[in-house]
Design a protein around this motif. Sequence first.
Motif, PDB file in Angstrom:
ATOM      1  N   SER A   1      51.686  22.955  76.226  1.00 29.27           N
ATOM      2  CA  SER A   1      51.204  22.840  74.839  1.00 29.27           C
ATOM      3  C   SER A   1      52.291  23.153  73.821  1.00 29.27           C
ATOM      4  CB  SER A   1      50.032  23.797  74.626  1.00 29.27           C
ATOM      5  OG  SER A   1      50.460  25.155  74.645  1.00 29.27           O
ATOM      6  N   THR A   2      53.433  23.673  74.265  1.00 28.17           N
ATOM      7  CA  THR A   2      54.483  24.119  73.349  1.00 28.17           C
ATOM      8  C   THR A   2      55.407  22.960  72.992  1.00 28.17           C
ATOM      9  OG1 THR A   2      54.446  26.249  74.491  1.00 28.17           O
ATOM     10  CG2 THR A   2      56.230  25.877  72.925  1.00 28.17           C
ATOM     11  N   ALA A   3      55.461  22.628  71.721  1.00 30.36           N
ATOM     12  CA  ALA A   3      56.338  21.546  71.248  1.00 30.36           C
ATOM     13  C   ALA A   3      57.708  22.111  70.901  1.00 30.36           C
ATOM     14  CB  ALA A   3      55.722  20.864  70.033  1.00 30.36           C
ATOM     15  N   PHE A   4      58.753  21.365  71.204  1.00 27.25           N
ATOM     16  CA  PHE A   4      60.123  21.736  70.826  1.00 27.25           C
ATOM     17  C   PHE A   4      60.751  20.569  70.088  1.00 27.25           C
ATOM     18  CE2 PHE A   4      59.385  24.829  74.142  1.00 27.25           C
ATOM     19  CZ  PHE A   4      60.060  25.954  73.677  1.00 27.25           C
ATOM     20  N   PRO A   5      61.699  20.860  69.155  1.00 28.34           N
ATOM     21  CA  PRO A   5      62.200  22.188  68.790  1.00 28.34           C
ATOM     22  C   PRO A   5      61.203  22.977  67.952  1.00 28.34           C
ATOM     23  CG  PRO A   5      63.197  20.538  67.387  1.00 28.34           C
ATOM     24  CD  PRO A   5      62.390  19.780  68.404  1.00 28.34           C
ATOM     25  N   GLN A   6      61.387  24.314  67.950  1.00 29.38           N
ATOM     26  CA  GLN A   6      60.648  25.221  67.073  1.00 29.38           C
ATOM     27  C   GLN A   6      61.641  25.914  66.166  1.00 29.38           C
ATOM     28  OE1 GLN A   6      57.424  25.891  66.473  1.00 29.38           O
ATOM     29  NE2 GLN A   6      56.767  24.265  67.891  1.00 29.38           N
ATOM     30  N   GLN A   7      61.198  26.268  64.944  1.00 29.57           N
ATOM     31  CA  GLN A   7      62.130  26.830  63.963  1.00 29.57           C
ATOM     32  C   GLN A   7      61.576  28.090  63.302  1.00 29.57           C
ATOM     33  OE1 GLN A   7      62.842  23.492  61.288  1.00 29.57           O
ATOM     34  NE2 GLN A   7      64.678  22.919  62.457  1.00 29.57           N
ATOM     35  N   LEU A   8      62.449  29.043  63.148  1.00 29.18           N
ATOM     36  CA  LEU A   8      62.220  30.211  62.305  1.00 29.18           C
ATOM     37  C   LEU A   8      63.001  29.970  61.022  1.00 29.18           C
ATOM     38  CD1 LEU A   8      61.283  33.147  61.747  1.00 29.18           C
ATOM     39  CD2 LEU A   8      63.329  33.914  62.996  1.00 29.18           C
ATOM     40  N   VAL A   9      62.300  29.815  59.907  1.00 26.57           N
ATOM     41  CA  VAL A   9      62.934  29.473  58.633  1.00 26.57           C
ATOM     42  C   VAL A   9      62.931  30.721  57.745  1.00 26.57           C
ATOM     43  CG1 VAL A   9      62.925  27.913  56.653  1.00 26.57           C
ATOM     44  CG2 VAL A   9      62.078  27.117  58.872  1.00 26.57           C
ATOM     45  N   VAL A  10      64.126  31.199  57.410  1.00 26.80           N
ATOM     46  CA  VAL A  10      64.271  32.457  56.682  1.00 26.80           C
ATOM     47  C   VAL A  10      64.723  32.158  55.258  1.00 26.80           C
ATOM     48  CG1 VAL A  10      65.324  34.743  56.688  1.00 26.80           C
ATOM     49  CG2 VAL A  10      64.975  33.526  58.862  1.00 26.80           C
ATOM     50  N   ASP A  11      63.924  32.560  54.286  1.00 22.77           N
ATOM     51  CA  ASP A  11      64.243  32.320  52.881  1.00 22.77           C
ATOM     52  C   ASP A  11      65.295  33.300  52.379  1.00 22.77           C
ATOM     53  OD1 ASP A  11      64.138  31.320  50.300  1.00 22.77           O
ATOM     54  OD2 ASP A  11      62.370  32.490  49.748  1.00 22.77           O
ATOM     55  N   TYR A  12      65.137  34.584  52.739  1.00 24.32           N
ATOM     56  CA  TYR A  12      66.122  35.590  52.330  1.00 24.32           C
ATOM     57  C   TYR A  12      65.948  36.825  53.183  1.00 24.32           C
ATOM     58  CZ  TYR A  12      62.206  37.676  49.718  1.00 24.32           C
ATOM     59  OH  TYR A  12      60.998  38.225  49.369  1.00 24.32           O
ATOM     60  N   VAL A  13      66.967  37.667  53.180  1.00 23.16           N
ATOM     61  CA  VAL A  13      66.912  39.042  53.675  1.00 23.16           C
ATOM     62  C   VAL A  13      67.495  39.918  52.584  1.00 23.16           C
ATOM     63  CG1 VAL A  13      67.755  40.697  55.374  1.00 23.16           C
ATOM     64  CG2 VAL A  13      67.091  38.396  56.106  1.00 23.16           C
ATOM     65  N   ARG A  14      66.768  40.968  52.189  1.00 21.40           N
ATOM     66  CA  ARG A  14      67.222  41.848  51.115  1.00 21.40           C
ATOM     67  C   ARG A  14      66.965  43.302  51.486  1.00 21.40           C
ATOM     68  NH1 ARG A  14      63.873  38.510  46.553  1.00 21.40           N
ATOM     69  NH2 ARG A  14      65.121  36.583  46.581  1.00 21.40           N
ATOM     70  N   VAL A  15      67.900  44.139  51.111  1.00 19.14           N
ATOM     71  CA  VAL A  15      67.736  45.582  51.271  1.00 19.14           C
ATOM     72  C   VAL A  15      68.045  46.221  49.928  1.00 19.14           C
ATOM     73  CG1 VAL A  15      68.472  47.659  52.492  1.00 19.14           C
ATOM     74  CG2 VAL A  15      68.449  45.448  53.686  1.00 19.14           C
ATOM     75  N   SER A  16      67.161  47.090  49.481  1.00 18.48           N
ATOM     76  CA  SER A  16      67.392  47.813  48.237  1.00 18.48           C
ATOM     77  C   SER A  16      67.095  49.278  48.455  1.00 18.48           C
ATOM     78  CB  SER A  16      66.510  47.260  47.107  1.00 18.48           C
ATOM     79  OG  SER A  16      65.145  47.291  47.476  1.00 18.48           O
ATOM     80  N   THR A  17      67.766  50.106  47.680  1.00 19.39           N
ATOM     81  CA  THR A  17      67.442  51.523  47.740  1.00 19.39           C
ATOM     82  C   THR A  17      66.023  51.691  47.247  1.00 19.39           C
ATOM     83  OG1 THR A  17      68.330  51.846  45.511  1.00 19.39           O
ATOM     84  CG2 THR A  17      69.811  52.261  47.368  1.00 19.39           C
ATOM     85  N   ASP A  18      65.277  52.569  47.923  1.00 14.75           N
ATOM     86  CA  ASP A  18      63.917  52.808  47.451  1.00 14.75           C
ATOM     87  C   ASP A  18      63.949  53.771  46.272  1.00 14.75           C
ATOM     88  OD1 ASP A  18      64.215  55.341  48.463  1.00 14.75           O
ATOM     89  OD2 ASP A  18      62.875  55.045  50.159  1.00 14.75           O
ATOM     90  N   SER A  19      62.767  54.117  45.807  1.00 11.48           N
ATOM     91  CA  SER A  19      62.720  54.951  44.613  1.00 11.48           C
ATOM     92  C   SER A  19      63.016  56.414  44.909  1.00 11.48           C
ATOM     93  CB  SER A  19      61.359  54.833  43.932  1.00 11.48           C
ATOM     94  OG  SER A  19      60.313  55.094  44.835  1.00 11.48           O
ATOM     95  N   ALA A  20      63.300  56.751  46.159  1.00  7.33           N
ATOM     96  CA  ALA A  20      63.694  58.121  46.496  1.00  7.33           C
ATOM     97  C   ALA A  20      65.205  58.218  46.566  1.00  7.33           C
ATOM     98  CB  ALA A  20      63.070  58.546  47.810  1.00  7.33           C
ATOM     99  N   GLN A  21      65.853  57.820  45.515  1.00  8.60           N
ATOM    100  CA  GLN A  21      67.304  57.828  45.468  1.00  8.60           C
ATOM    101  C   GLN A  21      67.783  58.719  44.324  1.00  8.60           C
ATOM    102  OE1 GLN A  21      69.411  56.357  47.670  1.00  8.60           O
ATOM    103  NE2 GLN A  21      67.571  55.885  48.842  1.00  8.60           N
ATOM    104  N   PRO A  22      69.024  59.176  44.400  1.00 11.81           N
ATOM    105  CA  PRO A  22      69.494  60.092  43.371  1.00 11.81           C
ATOM    106  C   PRO A  22      69.443  59.482  41.979  1.00 11.81           C
ATOM    107  CG  PRO A  22      70.985  60.046  45.249  1.00 11.81           C
ATOM    108  CD  PRO A  22      70.009  58.934  45.445  1.00 11.81           C
ATOM    109  N   GLY A  23      69.174  60.315  41.000  1.00 14.04           N
ATOM    110  CA  GLY A  23      69.187  59.870  39.625  1.00 14.04           C
ATOM    111  C   GLY A  23      69.656  61.004  38.727  1.00 14.04           C
TER     112      GLY A  23
END
Length: 426
Positions: free
Chosen positions: A277-299
Amino acid sequence: MHPPRLRRRLLTSLVALAAFASLSSGLAQGAPPARADDPARLAAPAAAAAVTFADEFDGPAGSAVDAGKWQTETGDNVNNHERQYYTAGNRNAALDGQGHLVITARRENPANYQCWYGRCEYTSARLNTAGRFTTTYGHVETRMKIPRGQGMWPAFWMLGNDIGTAGWPASGEIDVMENVGFEPSTVHGTIHGPGYSGSGGIGAGYSLPGGQAFADAFHTFAVDWSPNSISWSVDGTVYQRRTPADLGGRQWVFDKPFFIILNLAVGGYWPGDPDGSTAFPQQLVVDYVRVSTDSAQPGTGGPITGVGGKCVDVAGANPANGTPVQLYDCNGTAAQRWTVGGDGTIRALGKCLDVASGGTADGTAVQLWDCNGTPAQQWATPAARDIVNPQANKCLDAAGGSSANGTRLQIWTCTGAANQKWTVTR
């Protein structure tokens, strides 16, 4: 619960780290999303304070990923009995020219690749940021459209950067999102560490309502990671939070640098092998990857305002240990200037916001105390505007819902009520 299953745990030759194997988590499925009016509602992911890593995957169609951000792993993975061979370059991981990374799994073997079971039957790709980027805490997020079909296993996850010396599971692992093809409506988030790895990993599943499939549209998957607290969300809805209290005395190994991994596996003990039942090819489509400091950061410090527009205040501006912390009219004094630190503390007058005697019960008062690094002085400050003590898994609360001057602050089961909502100014 799923039956025990083995999972991917091998960094291949380009990472130059020791091989390791494990059993995967047996996770609860279908955890419903927290409702806005649910008293047990968890905190939402942290707002971006500063972007520390971002790949929007802009570039010409067919080009490889940015080698300054990602390295491409190669080889097979005997530990989970996956069926794919991970290839180098842009053969199975390439930009589409429309702002996406496309990881493609194919039923093929163009170069006579050899796998643990003999001649490989499939190719795919696996990327990581080891040696390029690591993060300790922050908001880690991707937007992607996953593949579909029996035997498909897309994942977005992180490993402790000390994997080469500490080994797994002492390195720790944070699985932001995993999906197996036989569960088209469900994704999983898990943590692994010493004594809670493999089938003992701690996590939960999240299911879309009405039998919708994740492969039908793009979805956003994220963790909000602070000292002693990790929360998982799908499309902004938090479905679980884990703290050291969940580990039963076992070691929390998530206060150090981790790197990011993106991959699309084919087959293995958990998803099972592809079938007719598995059709190929299969794709993982990634729009973005982002990392940001959370709000528990020095200020630089500023007021924390709550119900009635009142400020979190050190009573009498007294810096002595045990001084009550209360609500009071905002007046701009040092007794109302708080610094939210990257170490999880909230400080004023040179002291820390502290849960009295390290208590975890509803109604335990908060106070000012010498900073000592204990869980009583650890706070998560996510964008939902809760201020959470992870040890107690409870929220900073204005007693009785009052906004009167002098109202004592305490910890209480998180309800989402106005007397538990705070605005932190840095």
